[in-house]
Design a protein around this motif. Structure first.
Motif, PDB file in Angstrom:
ATOM      1  N   LEU A 108       0.952  -1.060  -0.725  1.00  0.00           N
ATOM      2  CA  LEU A 108      -0.063  -0.201  -0.249  1.00  0.00           C
ATOM      3  C   LEU A 108       0.700   1.121   0.392  1.00  0.00           C
ATOM      4  O   LEU A 108       1.032   2.481  -0.690  1.00  0.00           O
ATOM      5  N   VAL A 109       1.892   1.024   0.794  1.00  0.00           N
ATOM      6  CA  VAL A 109       2.620   2.484   0.774  1.00  0.00           C
ATOM      7  C   VAL A 109       3.321   2.190  -0.414  1.00  0.00           C
ATOM      8  O   VAL A 109       3.894   3.889  -0.595  1.00  0.00           O
ATOM      9  N   ALA A 110       4.255   1.935  -1.085  1.00  0.00           N
ATOM     10  CA  ALA A 110       4.627   1.478  -2.143  1.00  0.00           C
ATOM     11  C   ALA A 110       3.773   2.336  -2.988  1.00  0.00           C
ATOM     12  O   ALA A 110       4.568   2.745  -4.313  1.00  0.00           O
ATOM     13  N   ARG A 111       2.390   1.653  -3.107  1.00  0.00           N
ATOM     14  CA  ARG A 111       1.638   2.082  -4.714  1.00  0.00           C
ATOM     15  C   ARG A 111       1.487   3.577  -4.186  1.00  0.00           C
ATOM     16  O   ARG A 111       1.262   4.481  -4.711  1.00  0.00           O
ATOM     17  N   VAL A 112       1.120   4.079  -2.887  1.00  0.00           N
ATOM     18  CA  VAL A 112       0.708   5.626  -2.146  1.00  0.00           C
ATOM     19  C   VAL A 112       1.863   6.439  -3.051  1.00  0.00           C
ATOM     20  O   VAL A 112       1.797   7.259  -3.688  1.00  0.00           O
ATOM     21  N   ASN A 113       3.123   5.685  -2.765  1.00  0.00           N
ATOM     22  CA  ASN A 113       4.186   6.874  -2.667  1.00  0.00           C
ATOM     23  C   ASN A 113       4.294   6.878  -4.487  1.00  0.00           C
ATOM     24  O   ASN A 113       4.829   8.196  -4.779  1.00  0.00           O
ATOM     25  N   SER A 114       4.225   5.616  -5.041  1.00  0.00           N
ATOM     26  CA  SER A 114       4.130   5.651  -6.694  1.00  0.00           C
ATOM     27  C   SER A 114       3.468   6.615  -7.395  1.00  0.00           C
ATOM     28  O   SER A 114       3.583   7.591  -7.957  1.00  0.00           O
ATOM     29  N   HIS A 115       2.058   7.007  -6.996  1.00  0.00           N
ATOM     30  CA  HIS A 115       1.308   7.571  -7.252  1.00  0.00           C
ATOM     31  C   HIS A 115       0.642   9.342  -6.573  1.00  0.00           C
ATOM     32  O   HIS A 115       1.427   9.931  -8.497  1.00  0.00           O
ATOM     33  N   ILE A 116       1.688   9.193  -6.388  1.00  0.00           N
ATOM     34  CA  ILE A 116       1.883  10.554  -5.615  1.00  0.00           C
ATOM     35  C   ILE A 116       3.369  11.626  -6.496  1.00  0.00           C
ATOM     36  O   ILE A 116       3.533  12.651  -6.670  1.00  0.00           O
ATOM     37  N   LYS A 117       3.963  10.496  -6.580  1.00  0.00           N
ATOM     38  CA  LYS A 117       5.938  10.893  -6.880  1.00  0.00           C
ATOM     39  C   LYS A 117       5.115  10.924  -8.868  1.00  0.00           C
ATOM     40  O   LYS A 117       5.856  11.768  -9.212  1.00  0.00           O
ATOM     41  N   THR A 118       4.507  10.077  -9.533  1.00  0.00           N
ATOM     42  CA  THR A 118       4.510  10.231 -10.903  1.00  0.00           C
ATOM     43  C   THR A 118       3.359  11.844 -10.900  1.00  0.00           C
ATOM     44  O   THR A 118       3.995  12.490 -12.000  1.00  0.00           O
ATOM     45  N   TYR A 119       2.460  11.813 -10.083  1.00  0.00           N
ATOM     46  CA  TYR A 119       1.473  13.142 -10.819  1.00  0.00           C
ATOM     47  C   TYR A 119       2.077  14.316 -10.450  1.00  0.00           C
ATOM     48  O   TYR A 119       1.787  15.594 -10.748  1.00  0.00           O
ATOM     49  N   GLU A 120       3.369  14.476  -8.881  1.00  0.00           N
ATOM     50  CA  GLU A 120       4.290  15.779  -8.619  1.00  0.00           C
ATOM     51  C   GLU A 120       4.812  15.493 -10.299  1.00  0.00           C
ATOM     52  O   GLU A 120       4.753  16.585 -10.332  1.00  0.00           O
TER      53      GLU A 120
END
Length: 227
Positions: A108-120
Motif C-alpha cells: 500500500l505504501v509503495a503504491r501511494v508513494n508511486s502515485h504521488i511521485k508520478t502526479y508531482e
C-alpha cells in the motif's frame, strides 16, 4: 507534508493504514462513511484518496462518480471485492488503481508513494505549457485538455497517460511499459488498467474519424500516439 484521505468503514484497517502512512511521512485523515468522506473531499485539500467500495451511506462507486470528473487527484481503491467486473467498473469511473484485500501495508505504501511521485512529476516536469496536436491541445501547467477549443475532463491518470503518449509520439509502448512509465512501478503491473484507461481516453478525445487515429492499437505490441 503530503496529505492522504482514507475512506474506510473498518476502523481497524483504517487505523493500520494510517499508522503505516504516518510512519512514511504522510499526514492522514480518516472518514468512516461515504458522506463524511465526500464532505472532507469538498472542503479540504488532499494529495491522494484511499477509497473502500463497501461503505455506509454513499458507497465507493458513488464517491468516484462525484469526484473523478471534477477533481484531478489520485484515487486508490482498496476492496474485498475480487471480481474483475468491480475492478473494471472502478477504473472506468476514474480510479487510478485497485488493490484487493487482504494486502500488505508495504505494498500500500509503495503504491501511494508511486502515485504521488508520478502526479508531482507530471505536474512539474515541463517548462513548456501548451502542447498542440491538430484539434487536440494540452495545457500541461494547468492540466487541462481541449478538443477544438472545447475543454474535456480527464481524470488525473487519464491525463498523465495521454500526456505521456503525446510527448512520445509514434513510438509503440506495451501495456507493461505504459504501466511502469505512468504508474511508476512494474512488479505490480496490470494490463487491464491500461486497457480501461486507453478506452476512456479514446471515448473523450476521439469524437470523429479524423481523431480516432490519434491513439493506435498495434496488435500484439501495444499502443502509440500517431502524429
Amino acid at each position: 507534508m503530503k496529505r492522504i484521505l482514507i475512506i474506510e468503514d473498518d476502523k481497524s484497517i483504517s487505523e493500520l493504514q494510517k499508522d503505516y502512512l504516518e510512519m512514511s511521512g504522510y499526514e492522514v485523515v480518516c472518514a468512516f462513511d461515504g458522506d463524511k468522506g465526500l464532505e472532507y473531499i469538498k472542503n479540504d485539500i488532499f494529495d491522494l484518496i484511499i477509497l473502500d467500495l463497501m461503505l455506509p451511506q454513499k458507497d465507493g462507486f458513488d464517491i468516484l462518480r462525484e469526484v473523478s470528473e471534477s477533481k484531478q487527484i489520485p484515487i486508490l481503491i482498496v476492496s474485498a471485492k475480487t471480481d474483475e467486473t468491480y475492478k473494471i467498473k472502478g477504473l472506468n469511473l476514474g480510479a487510478n488503481d485497485y488493490i484487493t484485500k487482504p494486502f500488505g501495508m508495504g505494498e500500500l505504501v509503495a503504491r501511494v508513494n508511486s502515485h504521488i511521485k508520478t502526479y508531482e512529476k507530471f505536474k512539474h516536469s515541463s517548462k513548456k505549457k501548451l502542447v498542440i496536436v491538430g484539434a487536440l491541445s494540452i495545457d500541461k501547467q494547468d492540466r487541462r485538455v481541449f478538443i477544438d477549443n472545447q475543454e474535456i475532463c480527464l481524470t488525473q491518470k487519464e491525463f498523465d497517460l495521454l500526456l505521456f503518449l503525446v510527448e512520445n509520439p509514434n513510438r509503440v509502448f506495451s501495456k507493461e511499459e505504459l504501466y511502469e512509465r505512468v504508474w511508476g512501478y512494474d512488479s505490480l503491473s496490470d494490463a487491464t488498467t491500461i486497457t480501461v484507461h486507453i478506452a476512456r481516453i479514446r471515448e473523450k478525445i476521439d469524437t470523429n474519424s479524423e481523431r480516432r487515429a490519434f491513439i493506435e492499437t498495434v496488435w500484439g505490441a501495444g499502443y502509440r500516439f500517431k502524429i
